[in-house]
Enzyme design. Structure first.
Site, PDB file in Angstrom:
ATOM      1  CB  SER A  16      -0.979   0.007   1.186  1.00  0.00           C
ATOM      2  OG  SER A  16      -0.299   0.170   2.402  1.00  0.00           O
ATOM      3  NE  ARG A  68      20.235 -11.739   7.362  1.00  0.00           N
ATOM      4  CZ  ARG A  68      18.932 -11.928   7.200  1.00  0.00           C
ATOM      5  NH1 ARG A  68      18.313 -11.433   6.164  1.00  0.00           N
ATOM      6  NH2 ARG A  68      18.251 -12.612   8.085  1.00  0.00           N
ATOM      7  CG  MET A  93       8.234  -7.574   6.215  1.00  0.00           C
ATOM      8  SD  MET A  93       8.426  -6.038   7.156  1.00  0.00           S
ATOM      9  CE  MET A  93       7.838  -6.561   8.739  1.00  0.00           C
ATOM     10  NE  ARG A  94      17.222 -10.878   2.049  1.00  0.00           N
ATOM     11  CZ  ARG A  94      17.577 -12.093   2.400  1.00  0.00           C
ATOM     12  NH1 ARG A  94      16.679 -12.946   2.814  1.00  0.00           N
ATOM     13  NH2 ARG A  94      18.834 -12.490   2.322  1.00  0.00           N
ATOM     14  CG  ASN A 110      12.401   1.048   6.722  1.00  0.00           C
ATOM     15  OD1 ASN A 110      11.654   0.405   5.986  1.00  0.00           O
ATOM     16  ND2 ASN A 110      12.459   0.827   8.031  1.00  0.00           N
ATOM     17  CG  HIS A 112       9.659   1.173  12.261  1.00  0.00           C
ATOM     18  ND1 HIS A 112       9.786  -0.196  12.090  1.00  0.00           N
ATOM     19  CD2 HIS A 112       9.397   1.365  13.583  1.00  0.00           C
ATOM     20  CE1 HIS A 112       9.625  -0.795  13.252  1.00  0.00           C
ATOM     21  NE2 HIS A 112       9.381   0.124  14.169  1.00  0.00           N
ATOM     22  CG  ASP A 148      13.370  -0.343  12.296  1.00  0.00           C
ATOM     23  OD1 ASP A 148      13.368  -0.260  11.059  1.00  0.00           O
ATOM     24  OD2 ASP A 148      12.816  -1.270  12.908  1.00  0.00           O
ATOM     25  CD  GLU A 177       3.296   2.879   7.666  1.00  0.00           C
ATOM     26  OE1 GLU A 177       3.778   2.332   6.667  1.00  0.00           O
ATOM     27  OE2 GLU A 177       2.971   2.237   8.690  1.00  0.00           O
TER      28      GLU A 177
END
Ligand code: GAR
Length: 223
Positions: A16, A68, A93-94, A110, A112, A148, A177
């Site tokens: 979204s 990673r 979500m990584r 990002n 949050h 974060d 957001e």
């Protein structure tokens, strides 16, 4: 012709926030072009949203990589192949590594769903409810190597109501957001963000009402 900032969006879920960014860019007041969407989940609805708008979408399966950093090498290659200038994590979500951050210095953002530095990491809305806070919200920040912890660009606050569930609070935060993220990207695209240590200075701040925190708290409380 106006040059648009090339944005690559990384998403794992509904997308979204991706949609909000696309919508704002189509409406003409956000001079960016979402040039690619990359996901780590094949079922992410963000992929459908991208396709609907003719945006190239990629699914990168972590099982195809040794770790990673190897995953992020592939991410960087894809983003570079699209000429991306700003990387936007929108529900990705990584955990990302130095490989991505070094390739895009101060150009990875990002969102949050909490007022950082409170409630970093997973289940931020659940953490806020469990803690009993009366004000929650969202934070758009530059990404650094912590979880974060990067310099904060914009925050927006919402009230926490007595009968809130994780779902109702998440929905209220998500509305913010969708305003805050495009605004932070707009400020970046206009070259108005300057990072000094932990602080992000916004030039000509009065031309960004959202840059002043708690944009909607009083409005929400009146409802
Ligand atoms: C958003 O609430 C975003 O803040 C959160 O995931 C949701 C994604 O929604 N991100 C995190 O929790 C990252 N730590 P969307 O897929 O509908 O944009």
């Amino acid at each position: 012709m106006v040059t648009k900032l090339k944005v690559g969006v990384l998403a794992s879920g509904d997308g979204s926030n991706l949609q909000a960014i696309i919508d704002r860019s189509l409406s003409g007041d956000l001079l960016v072009e979402v040039v690619c969407v990359i996901t780590n989940r094949s079922a992410a609805f963000a992929l459908e949203r991208a396709k609907k708008h003719g945006i190239t979408a990629h699914y990168l399966d972590y099982r195809d990589f040794s770790g990673r950093e190897a995953y992020d090498v592939a991410l960087v290659a894809l983003l570079r192949s699209h000429g991306v200038e700003l990387v936007v994590l929108a529900g990705f979500m990584r955990i990302i590594t130095r490989v991505l951050l070094n390739a895009f210095p101060l150009a990875v953002m990002n969102v949050h769903p909490a007022l950082l530095p409170s409630f970093p990491g997973l289940d931020a809305q659940r953490q806020a409810l469990d803690h009993g806070v009366k004000v929650a919200g969202c934070t758009v920040h530059f990404v650094d190597e912590g979880t974060d912890t990067g310099p904060i660009i914009i925050q927006a606050a919402v009230p926490v109501l007595s009968d809130d569930t994780v779902e109702t609070l998440s929905g209220r935060i998500l509305i913010q957001e969708h305003q805050a993220y495009p605004e932070a990207i707009r400020l970046f695209a206009q070259g108005r963000l300057k990072v000094e240590g932990r602080r992000v200075l916004i030039s000509d701040e009065h031309h960004s009402p959202l840059a002043h925190a708690s944009i909607s708290l009083s409005k929400e409380l009146k409802r």
